[in-house]
Write an enzyme that holds these catalytic residues in place. Sequence first.
Site, PDB file in Angstrom:
ATOM      1  N   GLY A 133       0.826  -1.198   0.000  1.00 44.56           N
ATOM      2  CA  GLY A 133       0.000   0.000   0.000  1.00 44.56           C
ATOM      3  C   GLY A 133       0.864   1.253   0.000  1.00 44.56           C
ATOM      4  O   GLY A 133       1.980   1.245  -0.501  1.00 44.56           O
ATOM      5  N   LEU A 134       0.325   2.325   0.594  1.00 46.92           N
ATOM      6  CA  LEU A 134       1.008   3.616   0.650  1.00 46.92           C
ATOM      7  C   LEU A 134       1.450   4.094  -0.733  1.00 46.92           C
ATOM      8  O   LEU A 134       2.568   4.519  -0.928  1.00 46.92           O
ATOM      9  CB  LEU A 134       2.223   3.550   1.584  1.00 46.92           C
ATOM     10  CG  LEU A 134       1.916   3.504   3.076  1.00 46.92           C
ATOM     11  CD1 LEU A 134       3.211   3.431   3.854  1.00 46.92           C
ATOM     12  CD2 LEU A 134       1.112   4.709   3.505  1.00 46.92           C
ATOM     13  N   CYS A 135       0.553   3.929  -1.703  1.00 44.37           N
ATOM     14  CA  CYS A 135       0.899   4.452  -3.023  1.00 44.37           C
ATOM     15  C   CYS A 135      -0.309   5.200  -3.581  1.00 44.37           C
ATOM     16  O   CYS A 135      -0.728   4.983  -4.698  1.00 44.37           O
ATOM     17  CB  CYS A 135       1.389   3.370  -3.961  1.00 44.37           C
ATOM     18  SG  CYS A 135       0.419   1.880  -3.931  1.00 44.37           S
ATOM     19  N   GLY A 136      -0.875   6.062  -2.784  1.00 42.01           N
ATOM     20  CA  GLY A 136      -1.959   6.912  -3.246  1.00 42.01           C
ATOM     21  C   GLY A 136      -3.179   6.106  -3.650  1.00 42.01           C
ATOM     22  O   GLY A 136      -3.506   5.094  -3.023  1.00 42.01           O
ATOM     23  N   PHE A 151      -3.537   4.322  -6.248  1.00 39.71           N
ATOM     24  CA  PHE A 151      -3.181   3.345  -7.268  1.00 39.71           C
ATOM     25  C   PHE A 151      -4.032   2.080  -7.188  1.00 39.71           C
ATOM     26  O   PHE A 151      -4.705   1.699  -8.145  1.00 39.71           O
ATOM     27  CB  PHE A 151      -1.692   3.006  -7.145  1.00 39.71           C
ATOM     28  CG  PHE A 151      -1.240   1.876  -8.007  1.00 39.71           C
ATOM     29  CD1 PHE A 151      -1.047   2.053  -9.356  1.00 39.71           C
ATOM     30  CD2 PHE A 151      -1.024   0.619  -7.468  1.00 39.71           C
ATOM     31  CE1 PHE A 151      -0.643   1.007 -10.156  1.00 39.71           C
ATOM     32  CE2 PHE A 151      -0.623  -0.432  -8.259  1.00 39.71           C
ATOM     33  CZ  PHE A 151      -0.427  -0.233  -9.603  1.00 39.71           C
TER      34      PHE A 151
END
Lengths: 289, 137
Positions: free
Chosen positions: A88-91, A93
């Site tokens: 995770g932690l990719c906006g 996406f």
Amino acid sequence: MPSLKDLRNRIASVKATQKITKAMQMVAAAKLRRAQSAAEAARPYAERMETVLANLASGVTGSSAPRLIAGTGSDKVHLLLVCTAERGLCGAFNSSIARLARDKANALKADGKTVKIICVGKKGYDILRRQFASEIIEFIDLREFKQVGFVNAEAIAQNVLLRFENGEFDVATLFFSRFRSVIAQIPTAQRIIPAEIPEGTKQTDAVYDYEPEESEILETLLPRNLTVQILRALLENAASEQGARMSAMDSATRNAGEMIKKQTTLYNRSRQAMITKELIEIISGAEAL
Amino acid sequence: MATFKFELVSPERILFSGEIISVIVPSAEGEMTVLAGHAPLVATLKAGIVFVQTTDQNGKEFFVNGGLVEVNHASTTILAEQGRFIEDVDTAVLDAEILAAETRLAGSHSEDEKKRLADTLVQLQEFKHVFEQRNAA
């Protein structure tokens, strides 16, 4: 009113967060470069493949055409192959790919079709599982592979082909995110079975010689094309993920910076207020004497 | 000499792209040379060496394993399933490929697939033999 110690702690923790997001952004930037060149290097092959396939496929029509081009003749059962990231932690996406797949699944269900889902990547599985727990037939984990390659794509393609031959579905659609730039990743749905022959890619009207027979070439080419399309989706996804993470972490770093600035101002103000208060107390104490 | 545009593409990258004089292609039904103005053709490839003649004196060699070649009036394209520069190929690489093919053959289910993989395996073994002889010479 928070005490000075509270404010100091808060600033320190935001600073620590900012360091992490900054580091993640730099890691993503480094990984992006590699992922992007891999995705770009894979494009020519997939494009040439499409051209050759378009040239070949225009020659075969009717009942003689292989089922991978012509389809099974019905469209009752749809397979959605949803490729997302493992982390995770990719906006937005992962959620934007999942949303596209969810909309498609709901639309198909409303039409009375049966939907089956294969999830590639943990994040998409986590999102879709809430709503489509019974539709998800398989979850493919690519977490252990640092760099997805041909082998992974081939394994997935084999899996899909086997299911197709067993008559488990009629139409397959691939969901992934096309990498446009660091700030633009486009969630895309691509029909892979029956193969989508793009219009206007046919270059020549030349009559080709085939060695061996046309049908034999098509038979090896079509499964191959499936692998290549899946590989391309995985590589585009990898680049998109890093791009999305980079911009998400960049804005997180900026937000942290803003917050530190605000908190520091607040800290200084209350420190001054405190000093002023103490001075007033001392002076009024002295005057009273 | 008349030249034509040639590209050798593997799934991971473009190995060669440019104007050339001729190319020798290991097609499944025998080696063949393509010169400028060759008739349009699509052929499948077996494991072997692609020899590209860039100028009168110079040539480049590549190892390919499977794939196909498309010749049309404008250009010639090889879509290789696997492609390497010949300098990157040695017996260990070939052994690894053979092992991979064997594993896949053992794990495959459909008959067509088995036949195809068995063919690939034989081609690879054949090529390894040729390659060793070539190096010995």
